[in-house]
Motif scaffolding. Structure first.
Motif, short mmCIF file in Angstrom:
data_model
loop_
_atom_site.label_atom_id
_atom_site.label_comp_id
_atom_site.label_asym_id
_atom_site.label_seq_id
_atom_site.Cartn_x
_atom_site.Cartn_y
_atom_site.Cartn_z
N LEU A 112 0.83 -1.21 0.00
CA LEU A 112 0.00 0.00 0.00
C LEU A 112 0.86 1.25 0.00
O LEU A 112 0.42 2.31 -0.46
N ILE A 113 2.08 1.16 0.53
CA ILE A 113 2.99 2.31 0.48
C ILE A 113 4.18 2.06 -0.45
O ILE A 113 5.18 2.79 -0.40
N LYS A 114 4.06 1.07 -1.32
CA LYS A 114 5.07 0.88 -2.36
C LYS A 114 4.90 1.98 -3.39
O LYS A 114 3.84 2.12 -4.00
N CYS A 115 5.93 2.79 -3.58
CA CYS A 115 5.87 3.89 -4.54
C CYS A 115 7.28 4.16 -5.04
O CYS A 115 8.27 3.65 -4.49
N ASN A 116 7.37 4.94 -6.09
CA ASN A 116 8.66 5.29 -6.69
C ASN A 116 8.85 6.80 -6.72
O ASN A 116 7.97 7.49 -7.25
N PRO A 117 9.96 7.31 -6.18
CA PRO A 117 10.97 6.63 -5.40
C PRO A 117 10.38 6.00 -4.14
O PRO A 117 9.28 6.35 -3.72
N ALA A 118 11.14 5.12 -3.53
CA ALA A 118 10.66 4.39 -2.36
C ALA A 118 10.68 5.27 -1.11
O ALA A 118 11.55 6.13 -0.94
N ILE A 119 9.72 5.03 -0.23
CA ILE A 119 9.79 5.56 1.13
C ILE A 119 10.99 4.92 1.81
O ILE A 119 11.17 3.70 1.76
N ALA A 121 4.05 18.14 -2.42
CA ALA A 121 3.12 17.60 -3.41
C ALA A 121 2.58 16.25 -2.93
O ALA A 121 2.77 15.86 -1.78
N THR A 122 1.89 15.55 -3.82
CA THR A 122 1.31 14.26 -3.49
C THR A 122 1.71 13.22 -4.52
O THR A 122 2.17 13.55 -5.61
N ASP A 123 1.52 11.97 -4.17
CA ASP A 123 1.43 10.94 -5.19
C ASP A 123 -0.05 10.87 -5.55
O ASP A 123 -0.90 11.36 -4.83
N HIS A 124 -0.38 10.30 -6.63
CA HIS A 124 -1.75 10.39 -7.14
C HIS A 124 -1.99 9.19 -8.05
O HIS A 124 -2.37 9.33 -9.20
N ALA A 125 -1.74 7.99 -7.51
CA ALA A 125 -1.81 6.78 -8.32
C ALA A 125 -2.85 5.84 -7.70
O ALA A 125 -2.53 5.08 -6.78
N PRO A 126 -4.09 5.91 -8.18
CA PRO A 126 -5.18 5.16 -7.53
C PRO A 126 -5.27 3.70 -7.97
O PRO A 126 -6.27 3.26 -8.54
N HIS A 127 -4.23 2.93 -7.70
CA HIS A 127 -4.28 1.50 -8.01
C HIS A 127 -5.27 0.81 -7.07
O HIS A 127 -5.47 1.23 -5.93
N GLY A 149 2.73 3.29 -6.30
CA GLY A 149 1.93 4.51 -6.23
C GLY A 149 0.80 4.35 -5.23
O GLY A 149 0.40 3.23 -4.88
N LEU A 150 0.31 5.49 -4.74
CA LEU A 150 -0.76 5.46 -3.74
C LEU A 150 -1.64 6.70 -3.88
O LEU A 150 -1.19 7.73 -4.38
N PRO A 151 -2.90 6.60 -3.46
CA PRO A 151 -3.81 7.75 -3.57
C PRO A 151 -3.66 8.64 -2.35
O PRO A 151 -3.87 8.20 -1.22
#
Length: 330
Positions: A165-172, A194-200, A215-217
């Motif tokens: 759920l918190i897998k995103c690029n770049p990584a946390i 800013a935000t990430d905005h990837a509603p997978h 990505g995450l919403p």
């Protein structure tokens, strides 16, 4: 309200040169592979893009060969069962630093206005100028930096709880990185929040690590999360407003927005400092989930106006969409 970057690729240099600066905020350059197929990794093309683009360059900086080598090592160790906790070691700080250094080198070589997205490491911060976005003499920093809300609220330990759920690029990355990024916002080494905005979907995120999209919403709860830094005494309210509203307008020359001024568009948010706990039923994104579910914030959004039209009444979206395409005064 909305505006669209143009996306650079290895083979659309002619289209880049033809960008209309009044209609396009910037040119997005993926200097590392992420979601999609927009990686720009040809050195001659990269050099020409930085030399010839008529708008600011916006970069996602991760070095793909470094990431690929790391991934091969973890596949050799874990096969297809790579733990998500390895994500910050696969998309490593070294990959971020190497790519960010290249972007800054190209920008300085050609005098390009450059904005580096998603800064996730403490190590990268020393590469950027400390001070206000608009200098005392009225000039603007030529090279600027942005970080995202999730890098300020999550760290490596949260993978055990939230997984993909918190897998995103770049990584946390690590707690030390989180703390350094908050300090860099406060001392104006980072210019934009800013935000990430990837509603997978949850189904996509439930796949094994290698098959789960990144990505995450975050859009809906971004301001609530940022205001936690005010309640914690790390930022002032004015600094949150600067990083979220003023700085993007200044950076991209957005026409008549980003400030409370006569003649400007009335894009307004009313904040109520009443505790609010995020429930899944509150999530407006069509993906239907949030990494902040169960989190209690000290503030809630009481109302939102878009171009002077009430869009959120504190409990529901109301009225017809009133958003407009942004214009850029260049």
């Amino acid at each position: 309200n909305y505006g669209f970057y143009m996306g650079a690729s290895n083979d659309n240099l002619a289209a880049v040169r033809a960008i209309d600066p009044r209609a396009t905020p910037g040119l997005k350059v993926f200097m590392g592979a992420s979601t999609g197929n927009m990686l720009v990794d040809d050195p001659e093309t990269l050099d020409a893009i930085f030399r010839d683009t008529p708008v600011p360059i916006i970069t996602h900086c991760e070095d793909t060969p470094t990431i690929d080598a790391n991934l091969a090592l973890f596949r050799a160790k874990h096969g297809d069962a790579i733990p998500v906790e390895c994500h910050p070691d696969i998309r490593s700080r070294e990959a971020c630093i190497k790519s960010t250094r290249l972007a800054l080198e190209l920008a300085r070589r050609h005098g390009t206005q450059l904005h580096v997205l998603h800064i996730s490491t403490a190590d990268e911060l020393a590469l950027f100028e400390q001070g206000p976005l608009i200098r005392a003499d009225g000039s603007r920093k030529p090279i600027t930096a942005e970080t995202c809300v999730h890098f300020l609220r999550f760290a490596r330990a949260d993978y055990a709880r939230l997984g993909n759920l918190i897998k995103c690029n770049p990584a946390i990355k690590d707690e030390a990185d989180r703390q350094a990024l908050i300090e860099a916002l406060a001392d104006d080494r980072i210019d934009v929040l800013a935000t990430d905005h990837a509603p997978h979907t949850l189904e996509e995120k439930a796949r094994p690590y290698a098959g789960a999209p990144s990505g995450l919403p975050l859009v809906q709860f971004a301001l609530n999360a940022a205001l936690e830094l005010v309640h914690e005494g790390r930022l002032s309210t004015a600094q949150v407003v600067q990083k979220f509203a003023h700085a993007p307008a200044q950076l991209f020359d957005v026409a008549n927005r980003g400030f409370l001024r006569e003649g400007y568009a009335a894009d307004l948010v009313l904040v109520d400092d009443t505790p609010y706990t995020v429930q899944r039923s509150d999530v407006l994104s069509k993906c239907g989930w949030s990494p902040f579910e169960g989190t209690t914030f000290h503030s809630r959004i009481a109302a939102t106006w878009v171009n002077g039209v009430l869009a959120w009444d504190g409990s529901a979206l109301v009225g017809d969409p009133a958003g407009q395409r942004l214009r850029f005064d260049r």
